[in-house]
Design a protein around this motif. Sequence first.
Motif, PDB file in Angstrom:
ATOM      1  N   ASP A  83      -0.382  -1.616   0.652  1.00  0.00           N
ATOM      2  CA  ASP A  83      -1.153  -0.684   1.090  1.00  0.00           C
ATOM      3  C   ASP A  83      -0.769  -0.259   2.611  1.00  0.00           C
ATOM      4  O   ASP A  83      -1.267  -0.856   3.733  1.00  0.00           O
ATOM      5  CB  ASP A  83      -2.553  -1.244   1.153  1.00  0.00           C
ATOM      6  CG  ASP A  83      -3.563  -0.238   1.696  1.00  0.00           C
ATOM      7  OD1 ASP A  83      -3.434   0.605   1.728  1.00  0.00           O
ATOM      8  OD2 ASP A  83      -4.822  -0.891   1.692  1.00  0.00           O
ATOM      9  N   LEU A  84       0.014   0.673   2.800  1.00  0.00           N
ATOM     10  CA  LEU A  84       0.622   1.052   3.995  1.00  0.00           C
ATOM     11  C   LEU A  84      -0.453   1.339   5.205  1.00  0.00           C
ATOM     12  O   LEU A  84      -0.436   1.153   6.252  1.00  0.00           O
ATOM     13  CB  LEU A  84       1.703   1.794   3.975  1.00  0.00           C
ATOM     14  CG  LEU A  84       2.948   1.398   3.123  1.00  0.00           C
ATOM     15  CD1 LEU A  84       3.867   2.480   2.901  1.00  0.00           C
ATOM     16  CD2 LEU A  84       3.772   0.214   3.743  1.00  0.00           C
ATOM     17  N   ASN A  85      -1.386   2.215   4.704  1.00  0.00           N
ATOM     18  CA  ASN A  85      -2.219   2.805   5.540  1.00  0.00           C
ATOM     19  C   ASN A  85      -3.658   1.868   5.758  1.00  0.00           C
ATOM     20  O   ASN A  85      -4.560   2.306   6.345  1.00  0.00           O
ATOM     21  CB  ASN A  85      -2.584   4.495   5.401  1.00  0.00           C
ATOM     22  CG  ASN A  85      -3.253   4.361   3.891  1.00  0.00           C
ATOM     23  OD1 ASN A  85      -3.448   3.466   3.041  1.00  0.00           O
ATOM     24  ND2 ASN A  85      -3.619   5.814   3.639  1.00  0.00           N
ATOM     25  N   ASN A  87      -6.255   1.477   3.582  1.00  0.00           N
ATOM     26  CA  ASN A  87      -7.470   1.929   3.344  1.00  0.00           C
ATOM     27  C   ASN A  87      -8.121   1.132   2.296  1.00  0.00           C
ATOM     28  O   ASN A  87      -8.820   1.657   1.537  1.00  0.00           O
ATOM     29  CB  ASN A  87      -7.214   3.328   3.005  1.00  0.00           C
ATOM     30  CG  ASN A  87      -6.538   3.782   1.758  1.00  0.00           C
ATOM     31  OD1 ASN A  87      -6.004   2.781   1.365  1.00  0.00           O
ATOM     32  ND2 ASN A  87      -6.658   4.927   1.103  1.00  0.00           N
ATOM     33  N   LYS A  89      -6.733   0.946  -0.519  1.00  0.00           N
ATOM     34  CA  LYS A  89      -6.309   1.341  -1.913  1.00  0.00           C
ATOM     35  C   LYS A  89      -4.983   1.472  -1.868  1.00  0.00           C
ATOM     36  O   LYS A  89      -4.362   1.842  -0.875  1.00  0.00           O
ATOM     37  CB  LYS A  89      -7.136   2.835  -2.277  1.00  0.00           C
ATOM     38  CG  LYS A  89      -8.606   2.702  -2.602  1.00  0.00           C
ATOM     39  CD  LYS A  89      -9.023   4.099  -2.680  1.00  0.00           C
ATOM     40  CE  LYS A  89     -10.362   3.959  -3.319  1.00  0.00           C
ATOM     41  NZ  LYS A  89     -11.068   5.048  -4.062  1.00  0.00           N
ATOM     42  N   VAL A  90      -3.971   1.259  -2.995  1.00  0.00           N
ATOM     43  CA  VAL A  90      -2.873   1.501  -2.988  1.00  0.00           C
ATOM     44  C   VAL A  90      -2.477   2.710  -4.028  1.00  0.00           C
ATOM     45  O   VAL A  90      -2.657   2.739  -5.084  1.00  0.00           O
ATOM     46  CB  VAL A  90      -2.172   0.479  -3.771  1.00  0.00           C
ATOM     47  CG1 VAL A  90      -0.537   0.839  -3.899  1.00  0.00           C
ATOM     48  CG2 VAL A  90      -2.278  -0.889  -2.885  1.00  0.00           C
ATOM     49  N   GLU A  94       2.521   4.738  -2.686  1.00  0.00           N
ATOM     50  CA  GLU A  94       2.751   3.304  -1.810  1.00  0.00           C
ATOM     51  C   GLU A  94       3.339   2.598  -2.911  1.00  0.00           C
ATOM     52  O   GLU A  94       4.307   1.658  -2.252  1.00  0.00           O
ATOM     53  CB  GLU A  94       1.423   2.936  -1.240  1.00  0.00           C
ATOM     54  CG  GLU A  94       0.904   3.787  -0.059  1.00  0.00           C
ATOM     55  CD  GLU A  94      -0.603   3.274   0.307  1.00  0.00           C
ATOM     56  OE1 GLU A  94      -0.929   3.583   1.263  1.00  0.00           O
ATOM     57  OE2 GLU A  94      -1.383   2.992  -0.317  1.00  0.00           O
TER      58      GLU A  94
END
Length: 129
Positions: A83-85, A87, A89-90, A94
Motif C-alpha cells: 500500500d504505497l500511498n 490509504n 487499500k491496495v 500497487e
Amino acid sequence: MSRPSSLIFLAPLFVVAPALAQETQATAAARFSREFAATDLNKDGAWTKPEIAARLGRMRAGTKKPDPINVKRLTDLWFGRADLNKNGKVTEAEAQGLLAAVFQRYDANKDGRIGGGERAAAKSGVQGR
Ligand SMILES: [Ca+2]
Ligand SMILES: [Ca+2]
C-alpha cells in the motif's frame, strides 16, 4: 524481526504463486490480474485487508492450512509493503508493482522469464518450513 525480507515476500507469494507458474513477467501480470479480480470481493478495484485475509484463508500452503494468526500477520506485513500511498487499500497497480518485484527476485538469471529451476526455488520459497 530477524528476517523481514522473507516474510514480506511470503504473504504475496500465497496470492501470486499461480502467477509465478507462468513463464514471463507479462503472462504473470495477466494471470495476476485475474487473481486480483477474484480476490476483490466488492469489485471496487482495490484490495482491503479483509479481502486478502479471506483469500489467504481459502488457500493452502503445501499440505498445511495457514493458521489465522499467521494470515493476519502476513497480511499486515504485505499490506505495509504494497500500500504505497497508505490509504488502506491496495490497487491493482500497487499489487502489480509488488508482483514485478517478486518476479524479478526469482528471475535469478534476469532473462525476463522464470525457468524450471527458478520456478522450483519460488515454490519452495512459498512452501518451505
Ligand atoms: Ca475491494
Ligand atoms: Ca493504496
